[in-house]
Design an enzyme around this catalytic site. Structure first.
Site, PDB file in Angstrom:
ATOM      1  N   LYS A  75      45.973 -38.637 -11.188  1.00 18.89           N
ATOM      2  CA  LYS A  75      47.418 -38.616 -11.450  1.00 18.89           C
ATOM      3  C   LYS A  75      47.828 -37.180 -11.678  1.00 18.89           C
ATOM      4  CE  LYS A  75      50.418 -41.966 -12.262  1.00 18.89           C
ATOM      5  NZ  LYS A  75      50.310 -43.176 -11.456  1.00 18.89           N
TER       6      LYS A  75
HETATM    7  N1  GLU Z   1      52.198 -43.900  -8.387  1.00 16.50           N
HETATM    8  C1  GLU Z   1      51.830 -45.173  -7.845  1.00 16.50           C
HETATM    9  C2  GLU Z   1      50.935 -45.927  -8.809  1.00 16.50           C
HETATM   10  O1  GLU Z   1      50.941 -45.670  -9.987  1.00 16.50           O
HETATM   11  C3  GLU Z   1      51.280 -45.083  -6.435  1.00 16.50           C
HETATM   12  C4  GLU Z   1      50.054 -44.251  -6.258  1.00 16.50           C
HETATM   13  C5  GLU Z   1      49.638 -44.052  -4.811  1.00 16.50           C
HETATM   14  O2  GLU Z   1      50.236 -44.628  -3.920  1.00 16.50           O
HETATM   15  O3  GLU Z   1      48.698 -43.285  -4.604  1.00 16.50           O
HETATM   16  O4  GLU Z   1      50.258 -46.846  -8.447  1.00 16.50           O
END
Ligand code: GLU
Length: 416
Positions: free
Chosen positions: A106
């Site tokens: 993240k």
């Molecule tokens: N931010 C989204 C999540 O928390 C998508 C992450 C992604 O598609 O890599 O799942």
């Protein structure tokens, strides 16, 4: 527990619970509790008025035993290394539950996007990417949108990474606009996936969805598309909210009309014919299905007892604390946990990556059909553990996700 928990203490206590149930040894528990790499950067940019702006940025890479790191980038004033670490950990379990070949990561930048111009946001994004670029890449770490970032942000991420490498690399980022290699259906994927889980859980719990009342906290990309998908299958959207507050209309809202109003006025509130309510009131409404689609730690030991919904589907990451989990479970409320409920987003990110690597573009129908297949499989895999362990769905999902990652690490072994 006397103190309110943070996203990281919540994530660690969830890991502990799963590790205990799975009988993981102390070494494995220690490895899973730590991210593999945490990068902190200072993002210096030229503001439109000629001054210099300095913003804190980070990227946390939790585990990649099942495949390259994967996860969104959020722009939020109070985001922190602890929060981003917790969210990276959730991504690792989520990708394992969805059974897609990715690990978890993240990113975050402490910024209030509402205070920056589009040009400033572009410079911020490009500078941030340049600072972490050596740790990114289509087989290393693949970013995507998260809170307050979108397809445009991902276009800048992709372009910056590609410019640094000297050629265009669409598979380095997902959640891009369709015209530069984004996948059809990615924008709606998280919201649609949440409602897909609601459908499966409703069948198991004999909850009739035609006319079922739904309250949704958060009206960003995920909240809006969950509302639209819920309406499509005959649910009644009774209340929605955003950061400034919510609206309630017993007869059922039209999500598209509310979105148009929000785009015009900046908020969902003061929508004609509706009663304005607070975010707290929304959570405590008498309704069939509650969908938290905003921030972490919204349902805690303080308000869990007042939740009246029959089902809670976690579209947000980490909206419920472990204390609250217990209370909801004792009240007989069916909770579909984040790492299952919102895995539709990263699942279609995976489809986007595959399309980019093979230089294909799939039609929307194919994306949606494959999304449903993946989500049904994940849901059934979790339910099988729930039945075996006689546990709640969070425990089942964690056991599945953590178990798959631990198995991969064991198989790989430790080098040297
Ligand atoms: N931010 C989204 C999540 O928390 C998508 C992450 C992604 O598609 O890599 O799942």
């Amino acid at each position: 527990m006397s103190q309110e928990q943070t996203p990281l203490t919540v994530a660690l206590s969830q890991l502990k619970l799963a590790s205990k149930k799975l009988g993981l040894d102390a070494g494995m528990q220690k490895m899973l509790a730590q991210p593999k790499r945490s990068i902190m950067v200072s993002i210096d940019i030229r503001m439109d008025n000629g001054s210099v702006g300095v913003y804190n940025g980070m990227r946390v890479q939790h585990w990649d035993a099942r495949g390259p790191f994967k996860g969104g980038i959020r722009y939020y004033p109070s985001t922190s290394i602890d929060e981003v670490t917790a969210l990276a950990m959730l991504m690792t379990w989520k990708c394992a539950i969805a059974d897609i070949p990715f690990g978890g990561a993240k990113g975050g930048v402490c910024v209030d996007t509402k205070t920056l111009s589009k040009h400033e946001l572009e410079r911020l994004t490009r500078r941030y990417v340049s600072l972490i670029a050596e740790y990114l890449g289509p087989h290393r770490d693949i970013p995507a949108p998260d809170m307050y970032t979108d397809a445009q942000t991902m276009a800048w991420v992709m372009d910056t990474y590609s410019q640094l490498k000297g050629y265009m690399i669409p598979e380095s980022v997902t959640g891009k606009p369709v015209e530069i290699g984004g996948s059809w259906g990615r924008v709606e994927a998280t919201g649609r996936g949440v409602i897909h889980c609601v459908k499966q859980a409703a069948e198991n719990n004999r909850l009739k969805l035609g006319g079922a009342s739904v309250a949704i906290q958060g009206f960003g990309n995920v909240g809006y598309h969950a509302a639209a998908a819920a309406k499509e299958i005959g649910c009644k959207i009774m209340a929605v909210s955003d950061s400034s507050g919510g609206i309630f209309y017993e007869g059922g809202l039209n999500p598209a009309a509310v979105l148009a109003h929000k785009e015009k006025t900046g908020s969902v509130q003061n929508f004609e014919g509706c009663q304005d309510i607070t975010n707290e009131e929304l959570l405590e409404l008498e309704c069939d299905i509650l969908i938290p689609a905003a921030l972490e730690s919204q349902i805690t030991r303080r308000n869990a007892d007042k939740i009246k919904a029959k089902m809670v589907a976690e579209a947000a990451n980490g909206p419920t604390t472990p204390d609250a989990d217990k209370i909801l479970y004792e009240k007989g409320i069916c909770l579909i946990p984040d790492i299952l409920a919102n895995s539709g987003g990263v699942t279609v990110s995976y489809f986007e990556w595959v399309q980019n690597l093979t230089r294909e573009q799939w039609p929307l129908e194919k994306v949606n059909r494959k999304l449903e297949e993946k989500m049904s499989k994940a849901f059934n895999d979790v339910e099988a553990i729930v039945a075996r362990e006689e546990s709640d769905m969070r425990t089942g999902a964690l056991m599945l996700g953590v178990g798959r990652v631990a198995n991969a690490i064991k198989t790989l072994g430790l080098w040297p």
